[in-house]
Design an enzyme around this catalytic site. Structure first.
Site, PDB file in Angstrom:
ATOM      1  CB  THR A  16      52.700  32.703   9.120  1.00 23.64           C
ATOM      2  OG1 THR A  16      53.414  33.083   7.995  1.00 23.64           O
ATOM      3  CG2 THR A  16      52.146  31.424   8.958  1.00 23.64           C
ATOM      4  CD1 TRP A  47      61.297  42.040   7.834  1.00 18.01           C
ATOM      5  CD2 TRP A  47      60.753  41.267  10.014  1.00 18.01           C
ATOM      6  NE1 TRP A  47      61.129  40.379   7.884  1.00 18.01           N
ATOM      7  CE2 TRP A  47      60.538  40.052   9.247  1.00 18.01           C
ATOM      8  CE3 TRP A  47      60.236  41.062  11.377  1.00 18.01           C
ATOM      9  CZ2 TRP A  47      60.425  38.797   9.695  1.00 18.01           C
ATOM     10  CZ3 TRP A  47      59.978  39.935  11.785  1.00 18.01           C
ATOM     11  CH2 TRP A  47      60.098  38.807  10.994  1.00 18.01           C
ATOM     12  CD  GLU A 105      52.248  41.116  11.025  1.00 12.49           C
ATOM     13  OE1 GLU A 105      51.980  41.523   9.709  1.00 12.49           O
ATOM     14  OE2 GLU A 105      53.489  40.647  11.471  1.00 12.49           O
ATOM     15  CG  ASP A 164      76.335  16.669  28.834  1.00 12.13           C
ATOM     16  OD1 ASP A 164      76.864  17.767  28.198  1.00 12.13           O
ATOM     17  OD2 ASP A 164      76.595  16.087  29.862  1.00 12.13           O
ATOM     18  CG  MET A 212      54.691  46.058  11.512  1.00 10.87           C
ATOM     19  SD  MET A 212      53.922  44.358  11.309  1.00 10.87           S
ATOM     20  CE  MET A 212      52.227  44.589  11.270  1.00 10.87           C
ATOM     21  CB  THR A 213      55.926  52.697   8.769  1.00 13.23           C
ATOM     22  OG1 THR A 213      57.096  52.317   9.612  1.00 13.23           O
ATOM     23  CG2 THR A 213      54.903  53.286   9.409  1.00 13.23           C
ATOM     24  CE1 TYR A 214      57.472  45.870   8.041  1.00 11.01           C
ATOM     25  CE2 TYR A 214      58.834  47.704   9.221  1.00 11.01           C
ATOM     26  CZ  TYR A 214      58.098  46.378   9.074  1.00 11.01           C
ATOM     27  OH  TYR A 214      58.125  45.782  10.154  1.00 11.01           O
ATOM     28  CG  ASP A 215      55.992  44.700   3.622  1.00 12.72           C
ATOM     29  OD1 ASP A 215      56.981  44.811   3.036  1.00 12.72           O
ATOM     30  OD2 ASP A 215      56.082  43.450   4.158  1.00 12.72           O
TER      31      ASP A 215
END
Length: 610
Positions: A344, A590, A384, A314, A450-453
């Site tokens: 997303t 990330w 993004e 509770d 976002m310095t990746y992907d």
């Protein structure tokens, strides 16, 4: 960022669903019976790219000996490979000319050429041999220049930048953009009525003017000048900041079995300066709860809890929010921001941008809800792909992001943190060029580019490439897809270095069916991963596929037919040296669950920043 669905869409839209709008000209009009015409169309389209074909028809009564087709593509769309024609490019303007063997077209005959492209846009302003592609009579040439911009003013300044705004010019046809001058040197070209000029010296007076331009190339006279003196200090003091920002995902408490307690037991909490809690939803033009069970309802037993105290049935707040509250009690200097959007849910920002004030109000009310207001120290906006294509395509305009961030800052005030995760696409005409990140920088405490992907198995056949290259290298598949170019371009757009954090991925990207050990090899598809094909946590990869070499400051390894790239403690320390040399505000990553139980990667970030 890596997340369910991926930072970039991997699945391709069916090539068979081609809208009629993909045709530049589906058929020449009757007026073209005695003209050379051209009809271009997409022969296949998968959302993030396309194949196309142009057919040139000689509708005159005699043969022609050569042809040249010209057209423009919008920012974010480009043509790469071309067959049966030669290609030259100037900015967004493309010129295709005949080869040596297909320049001659007999009367009534046709020839064609093909090409492959990236992005979702299509040709505009098509001309064939200087005339309109559909054979119609071109409009009278526009020779009238726009009016000079008025009301030029300084709206903010730092030690290294000055933000400017002005009133829109008018034109008989339409203004297409503005050139901003620092003295006699062109400092920026923008489509909106504001910008931030960066790369300036501290405590120095500068004089700025603005000129308007139209599609015909007419340029206005200069605006009245405005002078501004930069603040004291600033510049690159010879070292960077010490921010260490880690993302914690609310869905990680399920299949990954990663909880707030793990942030403490791994030693990561003591090394973090900030946690970004991901993600809140963006829907209906508002901020909304992302996962109510994980966020504030899940009951933790004593052995699962940060402080060893079990939740009661509770009590008013449970779940991750209550565990984060307990973590902050152990680490009073730790700040927590609530991140909204992500790959997303970035599609929801288009509606939010229609009423930024209402969006900011909804976010403030949710973040400052009395049940958990003490947990959060601010908000992180993860839009993004503003005014660009990602999981969906956004058409909010180049000023939408700046206006939304201005509204968020106005609502949250100076007492709360406001940050944003942004694209790292520094390619010519890419995502960074279609949004006013320089102008919006005045409203954020810092950006997380976002310095990746940059590369991954969404290109199923390769070439293999490091997903987080620090620099360019010979054979890199796409120019502008590396951290150095990203940081350089953002700084050139007026974003102060200390408002930029370097992004690190605590995971790798991989392919299978690879025979070549070095980067640049072909593949047959995505390598298998624990949660998603083509992606795997560092804590798994260090044992599954140990790194054997580095390229562009990032590690890679080949194990069997699989090829993986990822960052190791060694490459992270090198990247932190870069962050310091650039005077960046620190680093972010990330995400927390990808590290080892002893926090190898976050330790490398912390020690590398000094």
């Amino acid at each position: 960022m890596s997340r369910p669905g991926g930072r970039r869409a991997i699945a391709l839209a069916g090539a068979a669903t081609l809208a009629a709008a993909t045709a530049l000209l589906t058929a020449p009009p009757a007026s073209s019976a005695e003209a050379v015409t051209a009809a271009c169309k997409k022969t296949s389209d998968w959302g993030t790219g396309f194949d196309g074909n142009c057919t040139i028809t000689n509708g005159t009564g005699s043969a022609i000996s050569s042809w040249k087709l010209e057209a423009d593509l919008p920012s974010g769309t480009s043509v790469g490979n071309v067959w049966n024609a030669t290609k030259t490019v100037s900015g967004n303007h493309y010129t295709f000319a005949n080869t040596g063997w297909n320049g001659t077209i007999a009367a009534g005959a046709t020839t064609s050429f093909g090409f492959g492209g990236t992005g979702s846009g299509w040709f505009t302003g098509c001309k064939i041999n200087g005339a309109t592609c559909d054979g119609s009579t071109p409009p009278e040439k526009d020779t009238e220049a726009p009016s000079a911009p008025s009301g030029l003013r300084s709206t903010g300044k730092t030690a290294t930048s000055v933000s400017l705004a002005w009133n829109a010019s008018t034109d008989n046809v339409g203004v297409t953009g503005y050139d901003v001058y620092n003295g006699s040197a062109k400092a920026a070209s923008v489509t909106g009525t504001s910008t931030t000029v960066g790369g300036l010296s501290a405590k120095t007076a500068y004089t700025f003017t603005v000129k308007a331009k139209d599609a015909a190339g007419n340029t206005s006279s200069a605006s009245a000048p405005v002078s501004a003196t930069t603040d004291e200090g600033g510049g690159n003091p010879g070292g960077g900041g010490d921010k260490v920002v880690g993302y914690f995902t609310n869905w990680g408490v399920y299949q990954r079995n990663y909880h707030v307690k793990n942030v403490e037991t791994s030693g990561s909490a003591a090394k973090l300066t900030h946690i970004n809690y991901a993600f809140g939803n963006v829907t209906g033009g508002r901020c909304a709860i992302g996962d109510s069970y994980a966020d504030y309802d899940k009951a933790y037993t004593a052995d699962q809890s940060v402080d060893g105290v079990a939740d009661n049935w509770d009590q008013p707040l449970r779940g991750n929010f209550n565990q984060l509250r307990k973590l902050k009690k152990l680490h009073p200097d730790l700040k927590i921001l609530w991140s909204f959007g992500g790959w997303t849910w970035s599609g929801g920002f288009g509606q939010a941008a229609q009423n930024p004030a209402a969006f900011a109000e909804s976010c403030y009310n949710l973040v400052e809800d009395p049940r958990w207001a003490d947990v959060f120290d601010g908000i992180d906006i993860d839009w993004e792909y503003p005014n660009a294509c990602g999981l969906t395509c956004d058409t909010s305009g180049p000023d939408a992001f700046r206006k939304l961030m201005a509204a968020v800052r106005a609502k949250f005030g100076s007492g709360d943190l406001v940050t944003a995760a942004i694209t790292a696409d520094a390619s010519d005409g890419g995502k960074m060029d279609v949004t006013d990140y320089g102008g919006a920088a005045q409203y954020v405490d810092w950006y997380n580019p976002m310095t990746y992907d940059y590369f991954g198995a969404w290109d199923a056949k390769g070439p293999t490439a490091p997903h987080s290259p620090l620099t360019s290298y010979p054979g890199i598949p796409h120019e502008g897809f590396n951290s150095t170019d990203t940081i350089s371009k953002l700084r050139a757009k007026g974003v102060p270095a200390n408002k930029l954090l370097l992004g690190i991925g605590f995971y790798g990207r991989g392919w299978t069916g690879v025979t070549q050990s070095e980067p640049g090899g072909t593949a047959t598809g995505a390598a298998p991963g624990t949660y998603e094909a083509g992606i795997e946590d560092y804590k798994v990869l260090k044992g599954k596929c140990p790194a054997t070499s580095t390229v562009a400051g990032t590690a890679y390894g080949k194990c069997g037919s699989e090829w993986w790239s990822y960052d190791t403690p060694s490459t992270i320390r090198g990247k932190m040296g870069f962050a310091g040399d650039q005077g960046l505000g620190g680093a972010f990553f990330w995400e927390l669950s990808g590290d080892t139980t002893g926090g190898e990667l976050i330790t490398a970030i912390k020690s590398g920043l000094g």
